[in-house]
Write a protein that holds these residues in place. Structure first.
Motif, PDB file in Angstrom:
ATOM      1  N   ILE A  87       0.844  -1.197   0.000  1.00  0.00           N
ATOM      2  CA  ILE A  87       0.000   0.000   0.000  1.00  0.00           C
ATOM      3  C   ILE A  87       0.877   1.244   0.000  1.00  0.00           C
ATOM      4  O   ILE A  87       1.769   1.378   0.834  1.00  0.00           O
ATOM      5  CB  ILE A  87      -0.925   0.011   1.234  1.00  0.00           C
ATOM      6  CG1 ILE A  87      -1.919  -1.145   1.136  1.00  0.00           C
ATOM      7  CG2 ILE A  87      -1.635   1.356   1.380  1.00  0.00           C
ATOM      8  CD1 ILE A  87      -2.724  -1.370   2.391  1.00  0.00           C
ATOM      9  N   ASP A  88       0.626   2.128  -0.946  1.00  0.00           N
ATOM     10  CA  ASP A  88       1.274   3.437  -0.976  1.00  0.00           C
ATOM     11  C   ASP A  88       0.445   4.347  -0.077  1.00  0.00           C
ATOM     12  O   ASP A  88      -0.721   4.626  -0.374  1.00  0.00           O
ATOM     13  CB  ASP A  88       1.307   3.951  -2.416  1.00  0.00           C
ATOM     14  CG  ASP A  88       1.933   5.318  -2.537  1.00  0.00           C
ATOM     15  OD1 ASP A  88       1.400   6.279  -1.922  1.00  0.00           O
ATOM     16  OD2 ASP A  88       2.940   5.443  -3.249  1.00  0.00           O
ATOM     17  N   LEU A  89       1.011   4.770   1.039  1.00  0.00           N
ATOM     18  CA  LEU A  89       0.248   5.550   2.014  1.00  0.00           C
ATOM     19  C   LEU A  89      -0.252   6.875   1.456  1.00  0.00           C
ATOM     20  O   LEU A  89      -1.347   7.310   1.805  1.00  0.00           O
ATOM     21  CB  LEU A  89       1.088   5.794   3.278  1.00  0.00           C
ATOM     22  CG  LEU A  89       1.230   4.592   4.200  1.00  0.00           C
ATOM     23  CD1 LEU A  89       2.246   4.886   5.305  1.00  0.00           C
ATOM     24  CD2 LEU A  89      -0.110   4.195   4.793  1.00  0.00           C
ATOM     25  N   ALA A  90       0.506   7.507   0.597  1.00  0.00           N
ATOM     26  CA  ALA A  90       0.060   8.776   0.016  1.00  0.00           C
ATOM     27  C   ALA A  90      -1.182   8.541  -0.845  1.00  0.00           C
ATOM     28  O   ALA A  90      -2.154   9.299  -0.766  1.00  0.00           O
ATOM     29  CB  ALA A  90       1.174   9.431  -0.795  1.00  0.00           C
ATOM     30  N   ASP A  91      -1.168   7.478  -1.636  1.00  0.00           N
ATOM     31  CA  ASP A  91      -2.341   7.148  -2.453  1.00  0.00           C
ATOM     32  C   ASP A  91      -3.529   6.770  -1.576  1.00  0.00           C
ATOM     33  O   ASP A  91      -4.662   7.173  -1.842  1.00  0.00           O
ATOM     34  CB  ASP A  91      -2.034   5.994  -3.415  1.00  0.00           C
ATOM     35  CG  ASP A  91      -1.115   6.403  -4.549  1.00  0.00           C
ATOM     36  OD1 ASP A  91      -0.959   7.624  -4.804  1.00  0.00           O
ATOM     37  OD2 ASP A  91      -0.547   5.497  -5.190  1.00  0.00           O
ATOM     38  N   ALA A  92      -3.265   5.996  -0.529  1.00  0.00           N
ATOM     39  CA  ALA A  92      -4.345   5.593   0.378  1.00  0.00           C
ATOM     40  C   ALA A  92      -4.974   6.819   1.047  1.00  0.00           C
ATOM     41  O   ALA A  92      -6.204   6.893   1.173  1.00  0.00           O
ATOM     42  CB  ALA A  92      -3.808   4.627   1.432  1.00  0.00           C
ATOM     43  N   LEU A  93      -4.147   7.778   1.433  1.00  0.00           N
ATOM     44  CA  LEU A  93      -4.660   9.013   2.041  1.00  0.00           C
ATOM     45  C   LEU A  93      -5.524   9.787   1.052  1.00  0.00           C
ATOM     46  O   LEU A  93      -6.618  10.243   1.393  1.00  0.00           O
ATOM     47  CB  LEU A  93      -3.498   9.879   2.538  1.00  0.00           C
ATOM     48  CG  LEU A  93      -3.869  11.228   3.141  1.00  0.00           C
ATOM     49  CD1 LEU A  93      -4.750  11.061   4.372  1.00  0.00           C
ATOM     50  CD2 LEU A  93      -2.614  12.021   3.469  1.00  0.00           C
ATOM     51  N   GLU A  97      -9.508  10.402   1.623  1.00  0.00           N
ATOM     52  CA  GLU A  97     -10.011  11.775   1.734  1.00  0.00           C
ATOM     53  C   GLU A  97     -11.089  12.072   0.701  1.00  0.00           C
ATOM     54  O   GLU A  97     -11.991  12.861   0.962  1.00  0.00           O
ATOM     55  CB  GLU A  97      -8.875  12.793   1.655  1.00  0.00           C
ATOM     56  CG  GLU A  97      -8.169  12.985   2.988  1.00  0.00           C
ATOM     57  CD  GLU A  97      -9.131  13.412   4.082  1.00  0.00           C
ATOM     58  OE1 GLU A  97      -9.657  14.542   4.036  1.00  0.00           O
ATOM     59  OE2 GLU A  97      -9.383  12.593   4.996  1.00  0.00           O
ATOM     60  N   LYS A  98     -11.027  11.425  -0.462  1.00  0.00           N
ATOM     61  CA  LYS A  98     -12.121  11.566  -1.440  1.00  0.00           C
ATOM     62  C   LYS A  98     -13.430  11.088  -0.816  1.00  0.00           C
ATOM     63  O   LYS A  98     -14.480  11.704  -0.995  1.00  0.00           O
ATOM     64  CB  LYS A  98     -11.830  10.759  -2.711  1.00  0.00           C
ATOM     65  CG  LYS A  98     -10.814  11.378  -3.624  1.00  0.00           C
ATOM     66  CD  LYS A  98     -10.610  10.482  -4.835  1.00  0.00           C
ATOM     67  CE  LYS A  98      -9.453  10.940  -5.679  1.00  0.00           C
ATOM     68  NZ  LYS A  98      -9.173  10.013  -6.798  1.00  0.00           N
ATOM     69  N   GLU A 101     -14.482  13.536   2.117  1.00  0.00           N
ATOM     70  CA  GLU A 101     -15.004  14.818   1.641  1.00  0.00           C
ATOM     71  C   GLU A 101     -16.494  14.756   1.303  1.00  0.00           C
ATOM     72  O   GLU A 101     -17.154  15.774   1.262  1.00  0.00           O
ATOM     73  CB  GLU A 101     -14.194  15.296   0.435  1.00  0.00           C
ATOM     74  CG  GLU A 101     -12.808  15.760   0.815  1.00  0.00           C
ATOM     75  CD  GLU A 101     -11.894  15.987  -0.374  1.00  0.00           C
ATOM     76  OE1 GLU A 101     -12.332  15.779  -1.537  1.00  0.00           O
ATOM     77  OE2 GLU A 101     -10.726  16.338  -0.157  1.00  0.00           O
ATOM     78  N   THR A 102     -17.006  13.555   1.100  1.00  0.00           N
ATOM     79  CA  THR A 102     -18.429  13.410   0.789  1.00  0.00           C
ATOM     80  C   THR A 102     -19.276  13.192   2.044  1.00  0.00           C
ATOM     81  O   THR A 102     -20.493  13.187   1.961  1.00  0.00           O
ATOM     82  CB  THR A 102     -18.677  12.226  -0.171  1.00  0.00           C
ATOM     83  OG1 THR A 102     -18.367  10.995   0.498  1.00  0.00           O
ATOM     84  CG2 THR A 102     -17.854  12.369  -1.432  1.00  0.00           C
ATOM     85  N   ARG A 103     -18.622  13.005   3.175  1.00  0.00           N
ATOM     86  CA  ARG A 103     -19.333  12.734   4.422  1.00  0.00           C
ATOM     87  C   ARG A 103     -19.774  14.036   5.087  1.00  0.00           C
ATOM     88  O   ARG A 103     -19.167  15.087   4.911  1.00  0.00           O
ATOM     89  CB  ARG A 103     -18.432  11.968   5.391  1.00  0.00           C
ATOM     90  CG  ARG A 103     -18.106  10.582   4.886  1.00  0.00           C
ATOM     91  CD  ARG A 103     -17.177   9.844   5.787  1.00  0.00           C
ATOM     92  NE  ARG A 103     -17.768   9.646   7.108  1.00  0.00           N
ATOM     93  CZ  ARG A 103     -17.130   9.151   8.145  1.00  0.00           C
ATOM     94  NH1 ARG A 103     -15.847   8.847   8.045  1.00  0.00           N
ATOM     95  NH2 ARG A 103     -17.728   8.998   9.298  1.00  0.00           N
ATOM     96  N   VAL A 104     -20.821  13.933   5.866  1.00  0.00           N
ATOM     97  CA  VAL A 104     -21.284  15.061   6.672  1.00  0.00           C
ATOM     98  C   VAL A 104     -20.736  14.851   8.086  1.00  0.00           C
ATOM     99  O   VAL A 104     -20.986  13.823   8.715  1.00  0.00           O
ATOM    100  CB  VAL A 104     -22.831  15.144   6.702  1.00  0.00           C
ATOM    101  CG1 VAL A 104     -23.280  16.246   7.617  1.00  0.00           C
ATOM    102  CG2 VAL A 104     -23.361  15.323   5.289  1.00  0.00           C
ATOM    103  N   TRP A 105     -19.962  15.806   8.539  1.00  0.00           N
ATOM    104  CA  TRP A 105     -19.327  15.700   9.857  1.00  0.00           C
ATOM    105  C   TRP A 105     -20.137  16.506  10.867  1.00  0.00           C
ATOM    106  O   TRP A 105     -20.440  17.665  10.640  1.00  0.00           O
ATOM    107  CB  TRP A 105     -17.883  16.207   9.799  1.00  0.00           C
ATOM    108  CG  TRP A 105     -17.071  15.422   8.812  1.00  0.00           C
ATOM    109  CD1 TRP A 105     -16.902  15.688   7.494  1.00  0.00           C
ATOM    110  CD2 TRP A 105     -16.373  14.207   9.065  1.00  0.00           C
ATOM    111  NE1 TRP A 105     -16.113  14.739   6.899  1.00  0.00           N
ATOM    112  CE2 TRP A 105     -15.775  13.797   7.847  1.00  0.00           C
ATOM    113  CE3 TRP A 105     -16.179  13.424  10.183  1.00  0.00           C
ATOM    114  CZ2 TRP A 105     -15.000  12.651   7.740  1.00  0.00           C
ATOM    115  CZ3 TRP A 105     -15.403  12.271  10.068  1.00  0.00           C
ATOM    116  CH2 TRP A 105     -14.832  11.907   8.849  1.00  0.00           C
TER     117      TRP A 105
END
Length: 106
Positions: A87-93, A97-98, A101-105
């Motif tokens: 797993i590439d951590l930068a890609d996983a992040l 985050e995509k 970003e769609t979630r309501v916090w």
């Protein structure tokens, strides 16, 4: 193994360093399960280091390091687990985050 540069590191550079460090220190035989259990242990040490950092009482014989030391250990184990899983951590992040970003916090 090359020493860590004094300049900021990317997640990819951290993962690469950890892979090289594990080879140099003979840690490559540790399984993903072993590394995950060690990560869990280190997160407990982070909690103890936070207590120490904000001057809450802790066992005086505790050998827990500074908060920075313990966070660095967590980062090392995190990178080691990601490396073992490919797993590439930068890609996983980025991918996570995509979703976030769609979630309501609330």
């Amino acid at each position: 193994m090359h020493p860590l540069p004094s300049t900021p590191l990317t997640l990819g550079e951290i993962q690469s360093y950890v892979a090289d460090m594990e080879k140099a220190r003979g840690f490559t035989d540790s399984t993903i399960l072993e590394q995950t259990l060690k990560l869990a242990e280190e997160t407990g040490e982070v909690c103890k280091a936070v207590r120490k950092h904000i001057a809450l009482s802790i066992d005086p014989s505790s050998t827990t390091g500074t908060l920075g030391d313990e966070l660095a250990d967590v980062l090392i184990y995190l990178a080691a687990i990601a490396n073992r899983a490919g797993i590439d951590l930068a890609d996983a992040l980025r991918e996570k985050e995509k979703i976030n970003e769609t979630r309501v916090w609330t």
